[in-house]
Design a protein around this motif. Structure first.
Motif, PDB file in Angstrom:
ATOM      1  N   THR A 167      -8.410   5.068 -21.695  1.00 11.14           N
ATOM      2  CA  THR A 167      -9.196   4.572 -22.821  1.00 11.14           C
ATOM      3  C   THR A 167     -10.120   5.664 -23.358  1.00 11.14           C
ATOM      4  N   GLU A 168     -10.764   6.409 -22.448  1.00  7.41           N
ATOM      5  CA  GLU A 168     -11.666   7.479 -22.849  1.00  7.41           C
ATOM      6  C   GLU A 168     -10.915   8.592 -23.577  1.00  7.41           C
ATOM      7  N   SER A 169      -9.727   8.936 -23.088  1.00  8.55           N
ATOM      8  CA  SER A 169      -8.959  10.011 -23.722  1.00  8.55           C
ATOM      9  C   SER A 169      -8.456   9.576 -25.101  1.00  8.55           C
ATOM     10  N   GLU A 170      -8.126   8.309 -25.282  1.00  6.77           N
ATOM     11  CA  GLU A 170      -7.695   7.818 -26.583  1.00  6.77           C
ATOM     12  C   GLU A 170      -8.860   7.803 -27.554  1.00  6.77           C
ATOM     13  N   GLU A 171     -10.052   7.478 -27.073  1.00  6.36           N
ATOM     14  CA  GLU A 171     -11.229   7.436 -27.950  1.00  6.36           C
ATOM     15  C   GLU A 171     -11.637   8.822 -28.388  1.00  6.36           C
ATOM     16  N   GLU A 174      -7.542  -6.243   6.132  1.00  7.81           N
ATOM     17  CA  GLU A 174      -6.976  -4.945   5.769  1.00  7.81           C
ATOM     18  C   GLU A 174      -6.193  -5.030   4.465  1.00  7.81           C
ATOM     19  N   ARG A 175      -5.438  -6.094   4.295  1.00  7.11           N
ATOM     20  CA  ARG A 175      -4.658  -6.253   3.063  1.00  7.11           C
ATOM     21  C   ARG A 175      -5.574  -6.450   1.864  1.00  7.11           C
ATOM     22  N   LEU A 176      -6.656  -7.193   2.038  1.00  7.71           N
ATOM     23  CA  LEU A 176      -7.612  -7.366   0.951  1.00  7.71           C
ATOM     24  C   LEU A 176      -8.270  -6.039   0.588  1.00  7.71           C
ATOM     25  N   ASN A 177      -8.604  -5.253   1.587  1.00  9.40           N
ATOM     26  CA  ASN A 177      -9.192  -3.934   1.319  1.00  9.40           C
ATOM     27  C   ASN A 177      -8.221  -3.045   0.546  1.00  9.40           C
ATOM     28  N   LYS A 178      -6.945  -3.071   0.932  1.00  7.62           N
ATOM     29  CA  LYS A 178      -5.936  -2.276   0.226  1.00  7.62           C
ATOM     30  C   LYS A 178      -5.784  -2.756  -1.217  1.00  7.62           C
ATOM     31  N   ALA A 179      -5.796  -4.062  -1.411  1.00  8.59           N
ATOM     32  CA  ALA A 179      -5.680  -4.611  -2.762  1.00  8.59           C
ATOM     33  C   ALA A 179      -6.885  -4.213  -3.610  1.00  8.59           C
ATOM     34  N   GLU A 180      -8.060  -4.263  -3.023  1.00  7.55           N
ATOM     35  CA  GLU A 180      -9.273  -3.880  -3.746  1.00  7.55           C
ATOM     36  C   GLU A 180      -9.220  -2.404  -4.140  1.00  7.55           C
ATOM     37  N   LEU A 181      -8.763  -1.559  -3.233  1.00 10.03           N
ATOM     38  CA  LEU A 181      -8.627  -0.140  -3.531  1.00 10.03           C
ATOM     39  C   LEU A 181      -7.632   0.081  -4.662  1.00 10.03           C
ATOM     40  N   LYS A 182      -6.510  -0.609  -4.606  1.00 12.11           N
ATOM     41  CA  LYS A 182      -5.491  -0.477  -5.647  1.00 12.11           C
ATOM     42  C   LYS A 182      -6.046  -0.911  -6.999  1.00 12.11           C
ATOM     43  N   LEU A 183      -6.775  -2.018  -7.028  1.00 13.74           N
ATOM     44  CA  LEU A 183      -7.370  -2.478  -8.286  1.00 13.74           C
ATOM     45  C   LEU A 183      -8.376  -1.469  -8.821  1.00 13.74           C
ATOM     46  N   SER A 184      -9.143  -0.866  -7.943  1.00 17.95           N
ATOM     47  CA  SER A 184     -10.101   0.162  -8.360  1.00 17.95           C
ATOM     48  C   SER A 184      -9.372   1.363  -8.959  1.00 17.95           C
ATOM     49  N   GLU A 185      -8.269   1.751  -8.340  1.00 21.78           N
ATOM     50  CA  GLU A 185      -7.487   2.876  -8.849  1.00 21.78           C
ATOM     51  C   GLU A 185      -6.916   2.557 -10.234  1.00 21.78           C
ATOM     52  N   VAL A 186      -6.392   1.361 -10.399  1.00 25.18           N
ATOM     53  CA  VAL A 186      -5.832   0.956 -11.686  1.00 25.18           C
ATOM     54  C   VAL A 186      -6.930   0.926 -12.747  1.00 25.18           C
ATOM     55  N   GLN A 187      -8.084   0.400 -12.400  1.00 25.38           N
ATOM     56  CA  GLN A 187      -9.190   0.335 -13.342  1.00 25.38           C
ATOM     57  C   GLN A 187      -9.643   1.735 -13.747  1.00 25.38           C
ATOM     58  N   THR A 188      -9.713   2.638 -12.785  1.00 25.33           N
ATOM     59  CA  THR A 188     -10.108   4.016 -13.076  1.00 25.33           C
ATOM     60  C   THR A 188      -9.102   4.671 -14.011  1.00 25.33           C
ATOM     61  N   MET A 189      -7.814   4.476 -13.749  1.00 22.65           N
ATOM     62  CA  MET A 189      -6.777   5.028 -14.624  1.00 22.65           C
ATOM     63  C   MET A 189      -6.891   4.449 -16.028  1.00 22.65           C
ATOM     64  N   PHE A 190      -7.140   3.159 -16.132  1.00 20.56           N
ATOM     65  CA  PHE A 190      -7.282   2.507 -17.430  1.00 20.56           C
ATOM     66  C   PHE A 190      -8.479   3.089 -18.175  1.00 20.56           C
ATOM     67  N   GLU A 191      -9.595   3.251 -17.477  1.00 20.37           N
ATOM     68  CA  GLU A 191     -10.792   3.793 -18.121  1.00 20.37           C
ATOM     69  C   GLU A 191     -10.568   5.225 -18.585  1.00 20.37           C
ATOM     70  N   ARG A 192      -9.860   6.029 -17.799  1.00 13.29           N
ATOM     71  CA  ARG A 192      -9.543   7.405 -18.208  1.00 13.29           C
ATOM     72  C   ARG A 192      -8.663   7.411 -19.450  1.00 13.29           C
TER      73      ARG A 192
END
Length: 73
Positions: free
Chosen positions: A67-71, A47-65
Protein backbone atom coordinates in the motif's frame (compact mmCIF):
# COMPACT_ATOMS: atom_id res chain seq x y z
CA UNK A 1 -2.32 -36.53 20.90
CA UNK A 2 -2.19 -36.76 17.14
CA UNK A 3 -0.54 -33.59 15.87
CA UNK A 4 -2.19 -34.32 12.51
CA UNK A 5 -5.53 -33.18 13.88
CA UNK A 6 -6.79 -29.82 12.73
CA UNK A 7 -6.90 -27.00 15.25
CA UNK A 8 -10.68 -27.34 15.39
CA UNK A 9 -10.51 -31.09 16.02
CA UNK A 10 -7.91 -30.59 18.74
CA UNK A 11 -10.02 -27.90 20.38
CA UNK A 12 -13.09 -30.17 20.36
CA UNK A 13 -11.06 -32.95 21.99
CA UNK A 14 -9.80 -30.50 24.60
CA UNK A 15 -13.38 -29.42 25.33
CA UNK A 16 -14.46 -33.07 25.69
CA UNK A 17 -11.59 -33.75 28.09
CA UNK A 18 -12.50 -30.69 30.15
CA UNK A 19 -16.14 -31.77 30.40
CA UNK A 20 -15.14 -35.29 31.42
CA UNK A 21 -12.77 -34.03 34.10
CA UNK A 22 -15.39 -31.64 35.45
CA UNK A 23 -17.91 -34.47 35.80
CA UNK A 24 -15.45 -36.51 37.83
CA UNK A 25 -16.46 -39.96 39.05
CA UNK A 26 -13.53 -41.77 37.50
CA UNK A 27 -10.40 -43.31 38.95
CA UNK A 28 -7.56 -40.92 39.73
CA UNK A 29 -5.25 -42.63 37.22
CA UNK A 30 -7.73 -42.00 34.39
CA UNK A 31 -8.16 -38.39 35.44
CA UNK A 32 -4.41 -37.88 35.46
CA UNK A 33 -4.08 -39.45 32.00
CA UNK A 34 -6.85 -37.20 30.65
CA UNK A 35 -5.25 -34.18 32.27
CA UNK A 36 -1.91 -35.03 30.65
CA UNK A 37 -3.59 -35.45 27.27
CA UNK A 38 -5.42 -32.16 27.72
CA UNK A 39 -2.20 -30.37 28.64
CA UNK A 40 -0.53 -31.75 25.53
CA UNK A 41 -3.43 -30.69 23.31
CA UNK A 42 -3.52 -27.22 24.89
CA UNK A 43 0.18 -26.79 24.14
CA UNK A 44 -0.30 -27.80 20.52
CA UNK A 45 -3.29 -25.45 20.15
CA UNK A 46 -1.29 -22.61 21.68
CA UNK A 47 1.60 -23.22 19.27
CA UNK A 48 -0.75 -23.28 16.29
CA UNK A 49 -2.39 -20.04 17.40
CA UNK A 50 1.02 -18.41 17.75
CA UNK A 51 1.97 -19.55 14.24
CA UNK A 52 -1.32 -18.22 12.86
CA UNK A 53 -0.79 -14.89 14.60
CA UNK A 54 2.72 -14.63 13.16
CA UNK A 55 1.44 -15.44 9.68
CA UNK A 56 -1.28 -12.79 9.95
CA UNK A 57 1.30 -10.24 11.08
CA UNK A 58 3.49 -11.10 8.10
CA UNK A 59 0.56 -10.76 5.69
CA UNK A 60 -0.43 -7.44 7.23
CA UNK A 61 3.13 -6.14 6.97
CA UNK A 62 3.31 -7.17 3.30
CA UNK A 63 -0.04 -5.48 2.64
CA UNK A 64 1.11 -2.28 4.34
CA UNK A 65 4.35 -2.26 2.32
CA UNK A 66 2.42 -2.77 -0.92
CA UNK A 67 0.00 0.00 0.00
CA UNK A 68 2.83 2.40 0.89
CA UNK A 69 4.70 1.69 -2.35
CA UNK A 70 1.53 2.26 -4.41
CA UNK A 71 0.88 5.56 -2.63
CA UNK A 72 4.42 6.81 -3.25
CA UNK A 73 4.35 5.86 -6.93
Amino acid sequence: MDEGLSFEQALKRLEAITETLQKGGMPLEEMIALFEEGTSIAKICHERLNKAELKLSEVQTMFERDTESEESA
